[in-house]
Design a protein around this motif. Structure first.
Motif, PDB file in Angstrom:
ATOM      1  N   VAL A 145      -1.333  -0.791  -4.255  1.00 15.24           N
ATOM      2  CA  VAL A 145      -2.553   0.014  -4.129  1.00 15.24           C
ATOM      3  C   VAL A 145      -2.161   1.411  -3.670  1.00 15.24           C
ATOM      4  O   VAL A 145      -1.542   1.575  -2.617  1.00 15.24           O
ATOM      5  CB  VAL A 145      -3.549  -0.610  -3.137  1.00 15.24           C
ATOM      6  CG1 VAL A 145      -4.822   0.239  -3.069  1.00 15.24           C
ATOM      7  CG2 VAL A 145      -3.897  -2.039  -3.546  1.00 15.24           C
ATOM      8  N   ASN A 146      -2.536   2.404  -4.446  1.00 15.44           N
ATOM      9  CA  ASN A 146      -2.239   3.801  -4.131  1.00 15.44           C
ATOM     10  C   ASN A 146      -3.493   4.497  -3.623  1.00 15.44           C
ATOM     11  O   ASN A 146      -4.459   4.676  -4.358  1.00 15.44           O
ATOM     12  CB  ASN A 146      -1.719   4.519  -5.383  1.00 15.44           C
ATOM     13  CG  ASN A 146      -1.464   6.004  -5.134  1.00 15.44           C
ATOM     14  OD1 ASN A 146      -1.306   6.433  -3.998  1.00 15.44           O
ATOM     15  ND2 ASN A 146      -1.433   6.778  -6.206  1.00 15.44           N
ATOM     16  N   PHE A 204       0.832  -1.189   0.000  1.00 10.20           N
ATOM     17  CA  PHE A 204       0.000   0.000   0.000  1.00 10.20           C
ATOM     18  C   PHE A 204       0.878   1.255   0.000  1.00 10.20           C
ATOM     19  O   PHE A 204       1.924   1.293   0.661  1.00 10.20           O
ATOM     20  CB  PHE A 204      -0.889   0.062   1.250  1.00 10.20           C
ATOM     21  CG  PHE A 204      -2.032  -0.918   1.291  1.00 10.20           C
ATOM     22  CD1 PHE A 204      -2.299  -1.776   0.238  1.00 10.20           C
ATOM     23  CD2 PHE A 204      -2.852  -0.976   2.410  1.00 10.20           C
ATOM     24  CE1 PHE A 204      -3.364  -2.678   0.284  1.00 10.20           C
ATOM     25  CE2 PHE A 204      -3.918  -1.855   2.475  1.00 10.20           C
ATOM     26  CZ  PHE A 204      -4.167  -2.711   1.409  1.00 10.20           C
ATOM     27  N   ILE A 205       0.435   2.286  -0.707  1.00  9.61           N
ATOM     28  CA  ILE A 205       1.018   3.621  -0.611  1.00  9.61           C
ATOM     29  C   ILE A 205      -0.126   4.560  -0.243  1.00  9.61           C
ATOM     30  O   ILE A 205      -1.108   4.664  -0.992  1.00  9.61           O
ATOM     31  CB  ILE A 205       1.693   4.065  -1.914  1.00  9.61           C
ATOM     32  CG1 ILE A 205       2.692   3.005  -2.395  1.00  9.61           C
ATOM     33  CG2 ILE A 205       2.385   5.409  -1.722  1.00  9.61           C
ATOM     34  CD1 ILE A 205       3.315   3.307  -3.746  1.00  9.61           C
ATOM     35  N   VAL A 206      -0.013   5.240   0.900  1.00 12.15           N
ATOM     36  CA  VAL A 206      -1.148   5.957   1.481  1.00 12.15           C
ATOM     37  C   VAL A 206      -0.813   7.434   1.652  1.00 12.15           C
ATOM     38  O   VAL A 206       0.222   7.781   2.241  1.00 12.15           O
ATOM     39  CB  VAL A 206      -1.524   5.359   2.855  1.00 12.15           C
ATOM     40  CG1 VAL A 206      -2.792   6.029   3.398  1.00 12.15           C
ATOM     41  CG2 VAL A 206      -1.706   3.849   2.763  1.00 12.15           C
ATOM     42  N   GLN A 207      -1.693   8.291   1.168  1.00 15.62           N
ATOM     43  CA  GLN A 207      -1.545   9.717   1.458  1.00 15.62           C
ATOM     44  C   GLN A 207      -1.862   9.944   2.934  1.00 15.62           C
ATOM     45  O   GLN A 207      -2.938   9.572   3.412  1.00 15.62           O
ATOM     46  CB  GLN A 207      -2.491  10.561   0.599  1.00 15.62           C
ATOM     47  CG  GLN A 207      -2.254  12.062   0.714  1.00 15.62           C
ATOM     48  CD  GLN A 207      -3.543  12.860   0.576  1.00 15.62           C
ATOM     49  OE1 GLN A 207      -3.980  13.502   1.513  1.00 15.62           O
ATOM     50  NE2 GLN A 207      -4.126  12.830  -0.605  1.00 15.62           N
ATOM     51  N   GLY A 208      -0.926  10.589   3.650  1.00 13.92           N
ATOM     52  CA  GLY A 208      -1.056  10.687   5.096  1.00 13.92           C
ATOM     53  C   GLY A 208      -1.702  11.949   5.620  1.00 13.92           C
ATOM     54  O   GLY A 208      -1.650  12.219   6.820  1.00 13.92           O
ATOM     55  N   LYS A 240       0.448  -5.095 -10.722  1.00 15.98           N
ATOM     56  CA  LYS A 240      -0.714  -4.289 -11.083  1.00 15.98           C
ATOM     57  C   LYS A 240      -0.743  -3.049 -10.192  1.00 15.98           C
ATOM     58  O   LYS A 240      -0.556  -3.142  -8.978  1.00 15.98           O
ATOM     59  CB  LYS A 240      -2.004  -5.109 -10.891  1.00 15.98           C
ATOM     60  CG  LYS A 240      -3.279  -4.342 -11.261  1.00 15.98           C
ATOM     61  CD  LYS A 240      -4.530  -5.097 -10.856  1.00 15.98           C
ATOM     62  CE  LYS A 240      -4.762  -6.319 -11.702  1.00 15.98           C
ATOM     63  NZ  LYS A 240      -6.081  -6.961 -11.391  1.00 15.98           N
ATOM     64  N   PHE A 241      -0.962  -1.884 -10.803  1.00 10.77           N
ATOM     65  CA  PHE A 241      -1.021  -0.627 -10.057  1.00 10.77           C
ATOM     66  C   PHE A 241      -2.470  -0.173  -9.996  1.00 10.77           C
ATOM     67  O   PHE A 241      -3.088   0.133 -11.019  1.00 10.77           O
ATOM     68  CB  PHE A 241      -0.150   0.427 -10.734  1.00 10.77           C
ATOM     69  CG  PHE A 241      -0.034   1.716  -9.965  1.00 10.77           C
ATOM     70  CD1 PHE A 241       0.665   1.768  -8.769  1.00 10.77           C
ATOM     71  CD2 PHE A 241      -0.603   2.891 -10.432  1.00 10.77           C
ATOM     72  CE1 PHE A 241       0.798   2.966  -8.066  1.00 10.77           C
ATOM     73  CE2 PHE A 241      -0.483   4.087  -9.742  1.00 10.77           C
ATOM     74  CZ  PHE A 241       0.218   4.115  -8.546  1.00 10.77           C
ATOM     75  N   VAL A 242      -3.026  -0.133  -8.778  1.00 13.16           N
ATOM     76  CA  VAL A 242      -4.436   0.172  -8.550  1.00 13.16           C
ATOM     77  C   VAL A 242      -4.552   1.427  -7.691  1.00 13.16           C
ATOM     78  O   VAL A 242      -3.872   1.548  -6.670  1.00 13.16           O
ATOM     79  CB  VAL A 242      -5.158  -1.004  -7.858  1.00 13.16           C
ATOM     80  CG1 VAL A 242      -6.628  -0.656  -7.609  1.00 13.16           C
ATOM     81  CG2 VAL A 242      -5.046  -2.273  -8.689  1.00 13.16           C
TER      82      VAL A 242
END
Length: 360
Positions: free
Chosen positions: A110-111, A5-9, A131-133
């Motif tokens: 997952v972005n 996961f990559i999450v905007q904080g 896969k980039f979601v």
């Protein structure tokens, strides 16, 4: 399958969405190997997120907004200038993202609407083996059925540019929505229910006769305190992100400010009579799930939140205003038309829809 996961904080919304999706994936036999959180210097990764995401958490500096002197609204031009000056840092952090991805070799990344993640997807597209979601309410801004305000066209175009960079070279875009809408496969855009956590889904609403407030930007507390000084008979509980403040902070009788604590916030949401907030998507959804009337005050110069408030008002969540005039919420509560059952049915389809789209 393995996920990263990559999450905007910024705020709590994207983080709670990530927790919800992580739980769904694990319950269906998948694994989240690592979580990268894009953050600004003025924010810390909340303890509740580190505790509940139950994966390795890696923070990195990502482009973000600059607040005005009153710590209420956004300074768009200054935000652009400051982020441009940090371009070397951001470029270096692309390597941080790539190192994490290479280490864990996920099937899916997952972005949750982090801009630098979109830039990473574009710059590293030739070496991608995953896969980039992308996931977020903001992805609906590309839907042909989404209604924008007719004013502020420059901000609209900047917001859509931001979204397109964030979803750059994506394989799938999952737009979180208050209501059902048709998919648009040609745009790789699929409309999905909000991602609410088990703490919300498993509990029933109560009304304990107090109002609840939440503000990401601490400057709005001045407006709350000023209003409440004239209405001290109203019980009002607020959550904020003022790190140096006492916890709790009680300016006067029947008004209390808490540092953001996830469990405490959810319990107060479940039992409040009405909710007032800047127009972040996730907390609006939680209030709608429990049938709470809402007053939404979009952060000044924050076009995305203005769009959120218009979309939520259209979905029957509550009312919108440009100031925290809580009297408006008090007047609105008796005439609020509760759409709780309809919204709950939509939310409860989330796990089935997400598993179909992410693991097929």
């Amino acid at each position: 399958m393995h996920f990263v996961f990559i999450v905007q904080g910024e705020g709590r919304g994207h983080m709670t969405q990530a927790i919800s999706l992580r739980n769904m994936l694990v319950q269906n036999g998948h694994e989240v190997k690592a979580v990268l959180v894009g953050q600004s210097a003025r924010r810390e990764i909340p303890h509740f997120f580190i505790e509940k995401i139950k994966s390795k958490v890696i923070g990195f500096e990502s482009p973000n907004f600059v607040l005005d002197s009153k710590k209420k609204g956004l300074r768009i031009a200054e935000s652009f200038r400051v982020n441009l000056m940090k371009s070397r840092t951001f470029w270096s952090n692309l390597h941080v993202i790539d190192q994490t991805v290479q280490q864990h070799q996920p099937h899916v990344v997952v972005n949750f609407y982090d801009l630098l993640a979109g830039i990473y997807s574009f710059c590293y597209k030739d070496k991608r083996k995953f896969k980039f979601v992308c996931v977020g309410h903001q992805l609906l801004f590309e839907h042909s059925g989404f209604e924008f305000t007719r004013k502020r066209k420059i901000e609209k175009n900047l917001l859509r540019l931001h979204t397109r960079i964030t979803t750059s070279k994506s394989d799938l875009n999952l737009g979180l929505s208050f209501v059902t809408m048709p998919h648009e496969p040609k745009k790789r855009l699929y409309v999905v229910p909000p991602l609410l956590r088990n703490e919300v889904l498993s509990q029933k609403s109560e009304d304990k006769n107090f109002l609840l407030g939440y503000m990401v930007n601490e400057g709005y507390a001045e407006d709350i305190i000023a209003w409440h000084s004239r209405h001290k008979h109203i019980s009002l509980v607020c959550f904020w992100d003022k790190k140096e403040a006492k916890d709790p902070y009680c300016p006067h009788e029947n008004l209390v400010f808490y540092q953001l604590n996830d469990e405490r916030f959810v319990e107060h949401m479940r039992t409040c009579s009405g909710y007032l907030s800047t127009a972040g998507f996730e907390s609006i959804c939680e209030a709608m799930y429990w049938g709470k009337p809402i007053l939404m005050v979009p952060t000044a110069h924050h076009y995305e939140q203005l769009c959120n408030s218009l979309d939520a008002t259209k979905a029957g969540a509550g009312i919108s205003h440009d100031k925290f005039d809580i009297s408006l919420l008090m007047e609105y509560i008796p005439r609020h038309k509760n759409r709780q059952n309809e919204f709950q049915e939509w939310v409860q389809r989330a796990e089935t829809i997400f598993m179909q789209l992410l693991t097929q």
